[in-house]
Design an enzyme around this catalytic site. Structure first.
Site, PDB file in Angstrom:
ATOM      1  N   LYS A 185      -5.945  -2.911  -2.509  1.00  0.00           N
ATOM      2  CA  LYS A 185      -5.489  -2.651  -4.029  1.00  0.00           C
ATOM      3  C   LYS A 185      -6.749  -2.870  -5.611  1.00  0.00           C
ATOM      4  O   LYS A 185      -7.998  -2.850  -4.900  1.00  0.00           O
ATOM      5  CB  LYS A 185      -4.442  -3.090  -4.315  1.00  0.00           C
ATOM      6  CG  LYS A 185      -3.231  -2.847  -3.583  1.00  0.00           C
ATOM      7  CD  LYS A 185      -2.970  -1.948  -3.606  1.00  0.00           C
ATOM      8  CE  LYS A 185      -1.813  -0.788  -2.482  1.00  0.00           C
ATOM      9  NZ  LYS A 185      -0.383  -1.632  -2.351  1.00  0.00           N
TER      10      LYS A 185
HETATM   11  C1  LIG Z   1       0.831  -1.520  -1.845  1.00  0.00           C
HETATM   12  C2  LIG Z   1       1.850  -1.696  -2.575  1.00  0.00           C
HETATM   13  C3  LIG Z   1       3.158  -2.838  -1.629  1.00  0.00           C
HETATM   14  C4  LIG Z   1       3.091  -3.545  -1.707  1.00  0.00           C
HETATM   15  O1  LIG Z   1       2.310  -4.335  -1.875  1.00  0.00           O
HETATM   16  P1  LIG Z   1       2.244  -5.655  -0.519  1.00  0.00           P
HETATM   17  O2  LIG Z   1       1.279  -6.248  -1.680  1.00  0.00           O
HETATM   18  O3  LIG Z   1       1.204  -4.896  -0.009  1.00  0.00           O
HETATM   19  O4  LIG Z   1       3.245  -6.293  -0.434  1.00  0.00           O
HETATM   20  C5  LIG Z   1       4.468  -2.208  -2.650  1.00  0.00           C
HETATM   21  N1  LIG Z   1       4.105  -0.818  -2.999  1.00  0.00           N
HETATM   22  C6  LIG Z   1       3.257   0.660  -3.169  1.00  0.00           C
HETATM   23  C7  LIG Z   1       3.264   1.559  -3.602  1.00  0.00           C
HETATM   24  C8  LIG Z   1       2.124  -1.038  -2.560  1.00  0.00           C
HETATM   25  O5  LIG Z   1       0.922   0.364  -2.611  1.00  0.00           O
END
Ligand SMILES: *Cc1c(COP(=O)(O)O)cnc(C)c1O
Length: 391
Positions: A185
């Protein structure tokens, strides 16, 4: 097969000062529940223009906290778009709720407000929308529809830290906005997530949920033999805390966020300029007034034009060392959802059609210009139509 290492679709960028910040916390008295957590929460809230931030151990835990805070309970329905990571719908099921899948728009692939208005059920307790690939969803329309029914909007903005919606920063607009700090991210804490809100009541419920549902502010007067140690468990919560050294990493990374987003946008515009003439390839669009933070750069392969399907193009790109990926298999087509909620093909045709043609190209701020060119060349050569009509 190429002997070059595969280019990943996304990855973190850790700087020397990020490492020093983490080390400084490791040398301090606080590994968890120390001062860095609140500093990070306040910094992300300030950046996004929200009043409160509550940090969690992951984006998934943060989503779970948001469905809890919204009051989702056994038997409740929650609107969810099908085109997302499974966690977007799982957080409804954790609370005993039922996700109602409402299809996405064709252009931005985000929750379609027209379908939402038509399909909003009487038992819906909340609406979850997703800023797919980093492009903000139609927040004004979605908020208006949900608020007319007195229910909150939870924006899964795991893809959209740093994005703008009609000139406003994503994070301070929906009733609750959820971010993830997973390494792919925009900024990372290793694992981690956060919910932003302007609502003091949501904030309090999120904090309670993060720590076992326990508070030190009792609802009743203490008995004669009870004192400062007293605590009360008022709700069934979890241990969803994040540590101090993760939050100091997040703070240090946040100082680079604008540069990271700028670089993602530069790469996206290089892709767009270099690939837009390819007839069998559809590129992502940006709606006027919105500024995507390009977590993903998803293209669509049109087999009827290209004479190849997505699977073929995907394999050829992987063979060329390009770590393409597919985001996402629609959630309602996952075996668990089919079994438990009897969802099936045909429920969300726009998302299903998109999925059949989708490929995500690598995009991350640390990408070298030469690697960007390599991806462009690979996509161009794989998508070249061998005998164009009339040639
Ligand atoms: C990455 C992601 C999540 C989950 O986040 P984590 O930190 O990996 O638990 C939830 N929703 C979307 C759309 C994502 O891309």
């Amino acid at each position: 097969m190429s002997t070059e290492p595969t280019i990943p679709y996304g990855r973190q960028w850790i700087f020397e000062d990020d490492i020093e910040a983490v080390v400084s916390v490791l040398r301090s008295d606080w590994l968890t529940q120390g001062p860095a957590v609140e500093r990070f929460e306040q910094a992300v809230a300030d950046y996004c223009g929200a009043r409160y931030g509550v940090a969690f151990s992951s984006g998934t835990a943060a989503l779970h906290g948001a469905t809890f805070a919204a009051g989702v309970a056994v038997g409740d329905e929650v609107i969810v778009p099908p085109l997302s990571f499974v966690a977007t719908a799982n957080c409804v099921v954790y609370q005993g709720g039922t996700p109602i899948f409402v299809d996405v728009r064709e252009d931005t692939l985000t929750l379609d407000p027209i379908r939402l208005k038509r399909q909003l059920t009487a038992r819906a307790k909340a609406v979850i929308c997703v800023d797919f690939a980093g492009h903000p969803c139609e927040l004004d329309e979605i908020l208006e529809i949900a608020h007319a029914r007195g229910i909150p909007v939870i924006e899964d903005a795991a893809h959209a830290l740093g994005a703008l919606y009609r000139g406003r920063r994503v994070g301070g607009i929906a009733d609750m906005t959820v971010f993830s700090f997973h390494p792919v991210k925009h900024i990372t804490t290793g694992e981690g997530g956060m919910v932003l809100t302007n609502d003091a009541n949501f904030c309090e419920r999120l904090r309670l949920f993060r720590t076992h549902g326990i508070t030190r502010r009792p609802e009743r007067l203490l008995q004669e033999n009870e004192g400062a140690w007293y605590y009360e468990m008022q709700e069934l919560g979890y241990n969803y805390r994040i540590s101090d050294f993760q939050c100091i990493l997040g703070l240090s990374q946040l100082s680079k966020l604008d540069r990271f987003v700028e670089r993602r946008r530069e790469i996206a515009s290089l892709y767009t300029r270099a690939l837009r003439d390819l007839p069998g390839v559809r590129l992502p669009t940006e709606r006027p007034g919105s500024r995507s933070s390009y977590h993903l750069y998803p293209i669509q392969i049109v087999p009827s034009v290209l004479g190849k399907n997505r699977k073929q193009v995907f394999s050829e790109l992987r063979d060329a060392g390009v770590g393409v990926n597919v985001h996402y298999i629609p959630i309602h087509l996952q075996p668990y959802y089919r079994r438990r909620f009897a969802t099936d093909v045909g429920l969300c045709p726009v998302a299903e059609h998109y999925y059949d043609q989708a490929i995500s190209l690598p995009i991350y701020p640390k990408m070298e210009p030469s690697v960007v060119s390599q991806v462009i060349e690979a996509v161009r050569s794989v998508s070249a139509i061998p005998n164009p009509a009339g040639a």
